[in-house]
Motif scaffolding. Structure first.
Motif, PDB file in Angstrom:
ATOM      1  N   GLU A  26    -106.643 -83.163   0.309  1.00  0.00           N
ATOM      2  CA  GLU A  26    -106.382 -84.683   0.170  1.00  0.00           C
ATOM      3  C   GLU A  26    -107.513 -85.291  -0.420  1.00  0.00           C
ATOM      4  OE1 GLU A  26    -104.381 -87.913  -0.019  1.00  0.00           O
ATOM      5  OE2 GLU A  26    -103.407 -86.098   0.837  1.00  0.00           O
ATOM      6  N   LEU A  27    -108.842 -85.122   0.072  1.00  0.00           N
ATOM      7  CA  LEU A  27    -109.883 -85.855  -0.364  1.00  0.00           C
ATOM      8  C   LEU A  27    -110.119 -85.064  -1.903  1.00  0.00           C
ATOM      9  CD1 LEU A  27    -112.504 -85.572   2.556  1.00  0.00           C
ATOM     10  CD2 LEU A  27    -111.133 -87.482   1.718  1.00  0.00           C
ATOM     11  N   TYR A  28    -109.599 -84.145  -2.282  1.00  0.00           N
ATOM     12  CA  TYR A  28    -109.853 -83.723  -3.698  1.00  0.00           C
ATOM     13  C   TYR A  28    -108.922 -84.272  -4.591  1.00  0.00           C
ATOM     14  CZ  TYR A  28    -109.674 -80.433  -7.750  1.00  0.00           C
ATOM     15  OH  TYR A  28    -109.584 -80.251  -9.105  1.00  0.00           O
ATOM     16  N   GLU A  29    -107.761 -84.343  -4.270  1.00  0.00           N
ATOM     17  CA  GLU A  29    -106.708 -85.072  -4.897  1.00  0.00           C
ATOM     18  C   GLU A  29    -107.180 -86.526  -5.258  1.00  0.00           C
ATOM     19  OE1 GLU A  29    -102.721 -84.740  -3.694  1.00  0.00           O
ATOM     20  OE2 GLU A  29    -102.212 -83.067  -4.957  1.00  0.00           O
ATOM     21  N   ARG A  30    -107.754 -87.194  -4.313  1.00  0.00           N
ATOM     22  CA  ARG A  30    -108.095 -88.695  -4.188  1.00  0.00           C
ATOM     23  C   ARG A  30    -109.513 -88.597  -5.013  1.00  0.00           C
ATOM     24  NH1 ARG A  30    -106.631 -91.872   0.836  1.00  0.00           N
ATOM     25  NH2 ARG A  30    -104.613 -91.120   1.381  1.00  0.00           N
ATOM     26  N   GLU A  31    -110.087 -87.601  -5.382  1.00  0.00           N
ATOM     27  CA  GLU A  31    -111.174 -87.751  -6.405  1.00  0.00           C
ATOM     28  C   GLU A  31    -112.463 -87.938  -5.437  1.00  0.00           C
ATOM     29  OE1 GLU A  31    -110.350 -89.309 -10.011  1.00  0.00           O
ATOM     30  OE2 GLU A  31    -109.075 -88.050 -10.525  1.00  0.00           O
ATOM     31  N   ARG A  32    -112.277 -87.618  -4.229  1.00  0.00           N
ATOM     32  CA  ARG A  32    -113.584 -88.041  -3.180  1.00  0.00           C
ATOM     33  C   ARG A  32    -114.486 -86.799  -3.348  1.00  0.00           C
ATOM     34  NH1 ARG A  32    -112.781 -92.734   0.057  1.00  0.00           N
ATOM     35  NH2 ARG A  32    -114.848 -92.407   0.318  1.00  0.00           N
ATOM     36  N   LEU A  33    -113.790 -85.756  -3.471  1.00  0.00           N
ATOM     37  CA  LEU A  33    -114.670 -84.562  -3.346  1.00  0.00           C
ATOM     38  C   LEU A  33    -114.406 -83.508  -4.901  1.00  0.00           C
ATOM     39  CD1 LEU A  33    -114.230 -83.122   0.105  1.00  0.00           C
ATOM     40  CD2 LEU A  33    -116.049 -84.298  -0.538  1.00  0.00           C
ATOM     41  N   SER A  34    -115.557 -82.948  -5.031  1.00  0.00           N
ATOM     42  CA  SER A  34    -115.350 -82.137  -6.395  1.00  0.00           C
ATOM     43  C   SER A  34    -114.613 -80.851  -5.864  1.00  0.00           C
ATOM     44  CB  SER A  34    -116.782 -81.744  -6.692  1.00  0.00           C
ATOM     45  OG  SER A  34    -117.443 -80.955  -5.849  1.00  0.00           O
ATOM     46  N   ILE A  50    -108.514 -72.713  -4.578  1.00  0.00           N
ATOM     47  CA  ILE A  50    -107.912 -73.127  -5.669  1.00  0.00           C
ATOM     48  C   ILE A  50    -106.172 -72.369  -5.517  1.00  0.00           C
ATOM     49  CG2 ILE A  50    -107.337 -72.346  -8.134  1.00  0.00           C
ATOM     50  CD1 ILE A  50    -110.206 -72.837  -8.772  1.00  0.00           C
ATOM     51  N   GLU A  51    -106.320 -71.168  -5.059  1.00  0.00           N
ATOM     52  CA  GLU A  51    -105.013 -70.262  -4.772  1.00  0.00           C
ATOM     53  C   GLU A  51    -104.267 -70.945  -3.551  1.00  0.00           C
ATOM     54  OE1 GLU A  51    -106.357 -66.386  -3.974  1.00  0.00           O
ATOM     55  OE2 GLU A  51    -106.803 -66.026  -6.042  1.00  0.00           O
ATOM     56  N   ILE A  52    -104.973 -71.557  -2.823  1.00  0.00           N
ATOM     57  CA  ILE A  52    -104.315 -71.960  -1.559  1.00  0.00           C
ATOM     58  C   ILE A  52    -103.723 -73.437  -1.901  1.00  0.00           C
ATOM     59  CG2 ILE A  52    -106.078 -73.058  -0.059  1.00  0.00           C
ATOM     60  CD1 ILE A  52    -104.754 -71.129   2.265  1.00  0.00           C
ATOM     61  N   LEU A  53    -104.325 -74.305  -2.665  1.00  0.00           N
ATOM     62  CA  LEU A  53    -103.828 -75.594  -2.943  1.00  0.00           C
ATOM     63  C   LEU A  53    -102.507 -75.940  -2.867  1.00  0.00           C
ATOM     64  CD1 LEU A  53    -106.686 -77.182  -5.375  1.00  0.00           C
ATOM     65  CD2 LEU A  53    -106.181 -77.865  -2.925  1.00  0.00           C
ATOM     66  N   GLY A  54    -101.667 -75.352  -4.053  1.00  0.00           N
ATOM     67  CA  GLY A  54    -100.200 -75.155  -4.082  1.00  0.00           C
ATOM     68  C   GLY A  54     -99.431 -75.030  -2.931  1.00  0.00           C
ATOM     69  N   LYS A  55     -99.911 -74.086  -2.071  1.00  0.00           N
ATOM     70  CA  LYS A  55     -99.212 -73.602  -0.732  1.00  0.00           C
ATOM     71  C   LYS A  55     -99.093 -74.923   0.168  1.00  0.00           C
ATOM     72  CE  LYS A  55    -100.180 -68.805  -1.072  1.00  0.00           C
ATOM     73  NZ  LYS A  55    -101.078 -67.709  -0.576  1.00  0.00           N
ATOM     74  N   PHE A  56    -100.192 -75.914  -0.046  1.00  0.00           N
ATOM     75  CA  PHE A  56    -100.402 -76.898   0.883  1.00  0.00           C
ATOM     76  C   PHE A  56     -99.834 -78.373   0.174  1.00  0.00           C
ATOM     77  CE2 PHE A  56    -102.707 -74.048   3.493  1.00  0.00           C
ATOM     78  CZ  PHE A  56    -102.458 -74.593   4.859  1.00  0.00           C
ATOM     79  N   PHE A  61    -104.795 -80.209 -10.599  1.00  0.00           N
ATOM     80  CA  PHE A  61    -105.398 -81.098 -11.732  1.00  0.00           C
ATOM     81  C   PHE A  61    -105.140 -82.567 -11.415  1.00  0.00           C
ATOM     82  CE2 PHE A  61    -103.218 -77.090 -13.282  1.00  0.00           C
ATOM     83  CZ  PHE A  61    -103.988 -76.508 -14.051  1.00  0.00           C
ATOM     84  N   SER A  62    -106.196 -83.055 -11.986  1.00  0.00           N
ATOM     85  CA  SER A  62    -106.278 -84.560 -11.928  1.00  0.00           C
ATOM     86  C   SER A  62    -104.964 -85.328 -12.431  1.00  0.00           C
ATOM     87  CB  SER A  62    -107.466 -84.982 -12.876  1.00  0.00           C
ATOM     88  OG  SER A  62    -107.611 -86.421 -12.599  1.00  0.00           O
ATOM     89  N   GLN A  63    -104.614 -86.432 -11.684  1.00  0.00           N
ATOM     90  CA  GLN A  63    -103.378 -87.162 -11.833  1.00  0.00           C
ATOM     91  C   GLN A  63    -103.798 -88.377 -12.653  1.00  0.00           C
ATOM     92  OE1 GLN A  63    -100.380 -86.366 -10.664  1.00  0.00           O
ATOM     93  NE2 GLN A  63    -101.633 -84.321  -9.808  1.00  0.00           N
ATOM     94  N   SER A  64    -105.021 -88.523 -13.030  1.00  0.00           N
ATOM     95  CA  SER A  64    -105.414 -89.912 -13.789  1.00  0.00           C
ATOM     96  C   SER A  64    -104.856 -89.899 -15.062  1.00  0.00           C
ATOM     97  CB  SER A  64    -106.920 -90.447 -13.393  1.00  0.00           C
ATOM     98  OG  SER A  64    -107.698 -89.342 -14.381  1.00  0.00           O
ATOM     99  N   GLU A  65    -104.815 -91.036 -15.636  1.00  0.00           N
ATOM    100  CA  GLU A  65    -104.253 -91.099 -16.931  1.00  0.00           C
ATOM    101  C   GLU A  65    -105.582 -90.699 -17.977  1.00  0.00           C
ATOM    102  OE1 GLU A  65    -102.633 -94.507 -20.036  1.00  0.00           O
ATOM    103  OE2 GLU A  65    -102.307 -94.894 -17.961  1.00  0.00           O
TER     104      GLU A  65
END
Length: 75
Positions: A26-34, A50-56, A61-65
């Protein structure tokens, strides 16, 4: 690094490693953590994180425009 203590209701079936991954994702998606910081928080290598992100349900990838436009420009 700070330590946080949480009281989780008994009816929620979650263990500590899983909770760390969810918080880190969650913190990674919100760009609060690298990516490296998030992997470290989760207690995983970057590759394993990286491998486990999709499972959760998290995206690598960044969502920012701005990032999307930069990626298109670089392609």
């Amino acid at each position: 690094m700070r330590t946080v203590s949480l009281n989780i209701p008994d009816n929620i079936d979650i263990n500590e490693p899983e909770l760390k991954i969810i918080l880190a994702g969650e913190l990674y998606e919100r760009e609060r953590l690298s990516l490296g910081q998030a992997a470290d928080l989760a207690g995983l290598s970057k590759r394993a994180f990286i491998e486990i992100l999709g499972k959760f349900g998290f995206s690598l990838f960044s969502q920012s425009e701005e990032d999307l436009l930069s990626d298109i420009e670089n392609a």
